[in-house]
Design an enzyme around this catalytic site. Structure first.
Site, mmCIF file in Angstrom:
data_model
loop_
_atom_site.group_PDB
_atom_site.id
_atom_site.type_symbol
_atom_site.label_atom_id
_atom_site.label_comp_id
_atom_site.label_asym_id
_atom_site.label_seq_id
_atom_site.Cartn_x
_atom_site.Cartn_y
_atom_site.Cartn_z
ATOM 1 N N ASP A 554 4.192 -28.646 -10.259
ATOM 2 C CA ASP A 554 2.820 -28.539 -9.751
ATOM 3 C C ASP A 554 2.620 -27.099 -9.266
ATOM 4 O O ASP A 554 3.573 -26.318 -9.214
ATOM 5 C CB ASP A 554 2.715 -29.554 -8.592
ATOM 6 C CG ASP A 554 1.326 -29.700 -8.023
ATOM 7 O OD1 ASP A 554 0.362 -29.346 -8.698
ATOM 8 O OD2 ASP A 554 1.221 -30.199 -6.880
ATOM 9 N N GLU A 557 0.004 -22.330 -11.201
ATOM 10 C CA GLU A 557 -1.019 -21.401 -11.747
ATOM 11 C C GLU A 557 -0.635 -19.945 -11.573
ATOM 12 O O GLU A 557 -0.976 -19.159 -12.456
ATOM 13 C CB GLU A 557 -2.371 -21.674 -11.083
ATOM 14 C CG GLU A 557 -2.943 -23.047 -11.352
ATOM 15 C CD GLU A 557 -2.215 -24.191 -10.647
ATOM 16 O OE1 GLU A 557 -1.614 -23.925 -9.598
ATOM 17 O OE2 GLU A 557 -2.248 -25.301 -11.165
ATOM 18 N N ASP A 631 -6.717 -32.406 -9.273
ATOM 19 C CA ASP A 631 -7.215 -33.138 -8.100
ATOM 20 C C ASP A 631 -8.650 -33.617 -8.270
ATOM 21 O O ASP A 631 -9.590 -33.018 -7.739
ATOM 22 C CB ASP A 631 -7.102 -32.248 -6.859
ATOM 23 C CG ASP A 631 -5.658 -31.845 -6.604
ATOM 24 O OD1 ASP A 631 -4.751 -32.453 -7.215
ATOM 25 O OD2 ASP A 631 -5.436 -30.912 -5.805
HETATM 26 C C1 NOJ Z 1 -1.506 -30.676 -5.706
HETATM 27 C C2 NOJ Z 1 -1.474 -31.658 -6.828
HETATM 28 O O1 NOJ Z 1 -2.563 -31.465 -7.674
HETATM 29 C C3 NOJ Z 1 -1.415 -33.057 -6.273
HETATM 30 O O2 NOJ Z 1 -1.362 -33.973 -7.329
HETATM 31 C C4 NOJ Z 1 -0.222 -33.196 -5.354
HETATM 32 O O3 NOJ Z 1 -0.217 -34.479 -4.805
HETATM 33 C C5 NOJ Z 1 -0.296 -32.158 -4.245
HETATM 34 N N1 NOJ Z 1 -0.378 -30.849 -4.824
HETATM 35 C C6 NOJ Z 1 0.915 -32.212 -3.324
HETATM 36 O O4 NOJ Z 1 2.055 -31.880 -3.985
#
Ligand code: NOJ
Length: 965
Positions: A554, A557, A631
């Site tokens: 995650d 970017e 998200d």
């Molecule tokens: C951002 C991610 O997009 C999300 O899915 C994740 O739960 C959080 N970071 C925490 O790691």
């Protein structure tokens, strides 16, 4: 997700913020001010202004680029030469080397560089250590094949132009005009793609920053330097640029590249993910009902992103398809820097003399990137499949995942303890809800130090993994690219000691803020960093890991809470002294790649396919694993927005995609959650996920009727796993999307060109229109042809091209089977896909109006690479004249026989024929090879199709056989 940057430097403030956010549900909305508009991004504004000047000048626009014919040479499918850019009224020119390659695959490539920078004959400001060249290594990350030059292309040249014939049987032609420079790509006699037709080619050449003194000194004041700038040019953002409190030092000055690409006669363009808008891209430049800004590609952690917007998101694939009736073409803009794309659709005025022939639309696109090369591939189709295939030949096809990876994933931020994980696991089993993978978000670590487990809450990871393994279930744990900058953490010590971190512009290790607080970032452009990263995943190094543990990458970017636009400063330096500016959009893929390599080499001799989910991606990431759309929110419009996004990803070569089921932010109402599961069952990547502040929502918590309906949606996914796996196989060999939009399957049917709320699954003729609106009782479904369609669940028939109303009460997903297909399924409900491995198949034959049907099935061990040595079953099924035949369409390899032995007892338990003819009513048995099987005929209710059942035909799935009805 990130915490807003002004708070983020204070760790304690962060904690307070998290605590507060647990008490209130804050209003959700993107923070526009954190991200640049085109006007705030210097090069975007400059390129748009350039376009405006061209439009204002009309036919008197003086394009300053011309090919100098005496520099041209042609050899082995390559046309090379120099473009001269005239930079002032004295006729001074800048030399831009150009290479146009014509490839054996039928694709063409145009690369434009800048001689001075290429030779390193430029000066850098601020004592920068950055590389002087334009970034020319995007290819080494994105491209894995398809570059063989054409052996049959021919070139003819006169004083004004060069004409190259290429492609199969010389069906394509490129006309390269010298003055001004431009290229028309033709298929047959028709021009399909035009480069620089509008004269917007713009290569911002290197120039020194020249300061001259103002003539007069104002009484005792310091002399102010002023710049020498060519007339009309906006130099305000040439030398440095500030945004949101950070200043980009831009040591190489202005260096953007831009080009217009026109698709004459095309009114639809698709692709360039990742954005949250419709499949058929909207126009930009603020025409009515359209977007104001161009589509932006600058991978970013866009907090609380809004839907229907050209704003950038987490990943970038600069590949576009243009489609008109019976013709598809495409372009791939290979550049890893920040990129923007304007889309304009221009209708040619209707000619009153054309006697009813409508006016035609041209789609005019304008691409510009902050730095790097002009590097464009052109694909001339003619079908959508040809274009996707050609693009995949270059960037690779999607990974064939382990089978568990296409089943259901249960995630949330966070499962709190190892006992919590085991409890959810037990409850899913108890409620007979299938799932394959449970996930751990960042809280499982000891204080956000990756490769560690929180000793209080996860004291026994091995026991947890062992319990999951009993049901062939897996665990996925998150590992992000930021490494906590703290004492007594051996990972950060090694990162620093080995010099494997990203550096800032001054050459020191870059420090920024993310989940752990102060952090450094691994630089996966560096081969040594990949080697080190691999060592960290060895079972002996990553204590508590096991072979049913997989990884989630995650924040790659990369997300930096206190960085400009929540990412790294553009003047940071990577391996090879490339500026972050040059490589930004590839950064996420390099981290994903390092983790993929690491999982491949966890243990000598363990030859399992890695599973790594990524949030950030670029062209080529499809080779490494799945992505998800980040998200989203627990709202109906976010549910609706996911399919167009996933469809666009699929046609851009990245089909292993999904959205957070249930919505990440907020608490979904039960109806929404239920509908989301029904829709998610049709995402290629199917995972439920939720923010840390949300209420628990495991499917068994919903209560009846919801839990039952969700369980049935999950079982539908599991029963269709053979269909999904076969579709993944096809995608992995020729790039055909897993869920396919209408234009892809019906390229002649203009009605479906913008359709993105329903789609086909693989080549099965399964057409689904998930419900994405509240309170829906039915959906309007578009049938694109005159074939018969049956409701998947009750065989109700639909016929006739056009829109049909399909009932959709809460417990039903509108799913039709198109006549003419054979659908393999597995109908025995189990806890996980692993436990279904040797279950028998059900084969559903959906008869066409003509009484025929075809289908296919691909099966392998679902986890190793043995399929590469022939360890798989690939069958075609054909039904004609009352005979169903299974034929091998695989290619025999070293491991075929061995694999077939393991599958010899896997049979077919039933065959269902939907739309069975009335004559079959009298039958009691059918011939199965030399034996017989008993049958049943079921007359349908008035508007439902009759169906015919062959019981226990005693045939093996891996063998040739025939059934005569
Ligand atoms: C951002 C991610 O997009 C999300 O899915 C994740 O739960 C959080 N970071 C925490 O790691």
């Amino acid at each position: 997700m990130h915490v807003s940057s002004n708070l983020s430097v204070q760790r304690t403030a962060c904690l307070v913020l998290v605590a507060l956010s647990c008490l209130f549900t804050p209003a959700i909305s993107v923070k526009y001010e954190n991200f640049k508009t085109c006007d705030q991004a210097g090069f975007c504004k400059r390129n748009r202004q350039y376009a405006d000047r061209a439009v204002a000048a009309g036919s008197s626009w003086d394009v300053p680029y011309q090919i100098s014919p005496d520099t041209l040479s042609w050899k082995n499918g390559l046309l090379q030469g120099t473009i001269l850019k005239t930079i002032n009224e004295d006729g001074e020119t800048v030399r831009l080397p150009i290479t146009i390659s014509f490839l054996e695959s039928g694709s063409a490539r145009v690369v434009i560089d800048e001689e001075k920078r290429q030779k390193g004959e430029i000066g850098l400001r601020h004592n920068s250590k950055a590389k002087k060249q334009r970034y020319n290594e995007a290819e080494s990350w994105a491209i894995v094949g398809g570059l063989a030059p054409s052996t049959t292309a021919t070139e003819e040249r006169d004083a004004k132009k060069s004409v190259v014939k290429y492609g199969k049987d010389g069906q394509f032609e490129a006309v390269i005009t010298f003055t001004p420079f431009g290229i028309d790509f033709k298929r047959g006699a028709i021009t399909e793609v035009k480069l620089n037709d509008r004269g917007l080619l713009n290569v911002e050449h290197w120039r020194p920053k020249t300061d001259k003194l103002e003539p007069e000194k104002k009484g005792g004041e310091e002399e102010t330097p002023v710049l020498e700038v060519p007339a009309q040019e906006d130099e305000s953002t040439w030398w440095d640029e500030s945004f949101g409190g950070s200043t980009d030092s831009k040591p190489r000055g202005p260096e953007s590249v831009g080009l217009d690409i026109t698709f004459p006669g095309y009114s639809h363009v698709y692709g360039i993910p990742e954005h949250s808008g419709p499949l058929s891209l909207k126009e930009t430049r603020a025409t009515e009902g359209n977007y104001q800004d161009p589509y932006r590609l600058y991978n970013a952690d866009v907090f609380e992103y809004i839907i229907d917007s050209p704003m950038t998101l987490y990943g970038a694939i600069p590949f576009m398809q243009a489609h008109r009736k019976d013709s598809t073409v495409g372009v791939f803009w290979l550049n890893a820097a920040e990129t923007w794309i304007d889309v304009i659709k221009e209708k040619e005025a209707h000619n009153p003399l054309s006697l009813g022939i409508g006016s035609k639309t041209d789609t005019k696109t304008h691409w510009f990137s902050e730095s790097g090369l002009v590097d464009v591939f052109v694909f001339l189709g003619p079908t959508p499949k040809d274009v996707t295939k050609a693009y995949g030949e270059l960037t690779g096809y999607t990974q064939l995942p382990q089978e568990f990876a296409i089943a259901y994933h249960q995630c949330r931020w966070n499962y709190n303890t190892d006992e919590d994980v085991k409890d959810v696991d037990r409850k899913m089993s108890k409620h007979q809800i299938p799932y394959d993978v449970i996930w751990l978000d960042i809280e499982y670590t000891h204080e956000k130090e990756y490769f560690t487990w929180d000793p209080l809450n996860f004291p026994n990871p091995t026991g947890m993994l062992a319990q999951l393994d009993q049901s062939e279930r897996k665990l996925v744990a998150i590992i992000d690219p930021h490494i906590k900058n703290t004492n007594n953490y051996h990972i950060v010590d090694e990162l620093k000691k080995k010099g494997l971190a990203v550096h800032n512009k001054d050459g020191n290790i870059y420090e920024g803020w993310c989940w752990p607080g102060s952090s450094h970032w691994i630089d996966c452009f560096n081969p040594a960093a990949i080697t080190w990263w691999k060592s960290l995943f060895q079972y002996s190094a990553f204590k508590g890991s096991a072979d049913n543990l997989f990884i989630w990458n995650d924040m790659n970017e990369p997300s930096v809470f206190n960085g400009p636009e929540t990412t790294m400063p553009k003047d940071n330096l990577h391996y090879g002294d490339w500026e972050h500016r040059d490589v930004h959009n590839i950064n996420g893929m390099t981290f994903h790649n390092a983790t993929y390599q690491a999982l491949l080499s966890r243990k000598k001799g363990e030859h399992k396919r890695p599973f790594v989910l990524t949030r950030s991606f670029y062209s080529g990431s499809q080779r490494l694993g799945a992505m998800w759309t980040g998200d989203n929110e627990a709202k109906w419009d976010h549910l609706a927005a996911a399919f167009p996004m996933i469809l666009n990803l699929g046609i851009a070569g990245y089909p292993f995609a999904g959205a957070d089921v249930g919505g990440f932010f907020g608490n979904p109402e039960k109806e929404l959650l239920t509908r989301w599961y029904q829709a998610g069952a049709f995402y290629p990547f199917f995972r439920g996920h939720a923010h840390i502040d949300t209420r628990r929502r495991e499917p068994y918590l919903a209560g009846e009727p919801y839990t039952g309906i969700i369980s049935r949606a999950l079982r539908l996914r599991y029963s269709l796993l053979p269909v999904w796996y076969t579709a993944f196989h096809i995608a992995s060999v020729d790039g055909t999307p897993i869920i396919r939009p209408h234009f892809f399957e019906y390229p002649s049917d203009e009605t479906g060109f913008a359709t993105d709320d329903q789609f086909f699954i693989g080549s099965t003729g399964l057409l689904v229109h998930p419900v994405v609106t509240e309170g829906a009782e039915s959906v309007e479904m578009y049938i694109p042809d005159t074939e018969v369609y049956y409701d998947y669940f009750d065989y109700k028939g639909y016929e006739g091209k056009g829109v049909h109303t399909i009932e959709a009460p809460l417990d039903k997903t509108p799913l039709l089977m198109q006549g003419g297909h054979i659908i393999p399924r597995k109908d025995r409900p189990r806890r996980s896909s692993g436990l279904m491995k040797f279950d028998p198949y059900t084969i559903v034959i959906v008869l066409s109006i003509a009484g025929t049907a075809t289908g296919e099935l691909y099966v392998d061990d679902g986890d190793s690479f043995d399929y590469e040595s022939g360890a798989y079953i690939h069958r075609s099924f054909d039904f004609e004249n009352g005979v169903l035949e299974s034929k091998n369409i695989g290619v025999k390899g070293k491991l075929t026989d061995k694999y077939l032995k393991t599958m010899k007892n896997v049979g077919v338990e039933k065959i269902i024929v939907v739309g069975a003819p009335l004559e079959w009513k009298e039958k009691t048995t059918v011939k199965v090879g030399k034996t017989e099987a008993s049958v049943e005929y079921h007359a349908g209710e008035p508007d439902k199709a009759p169906w015919f059942l062959v019981k226990k035909p005693k045939i093996a799935i891996g063998e040739d056989w025939k059934i005569e009805i």
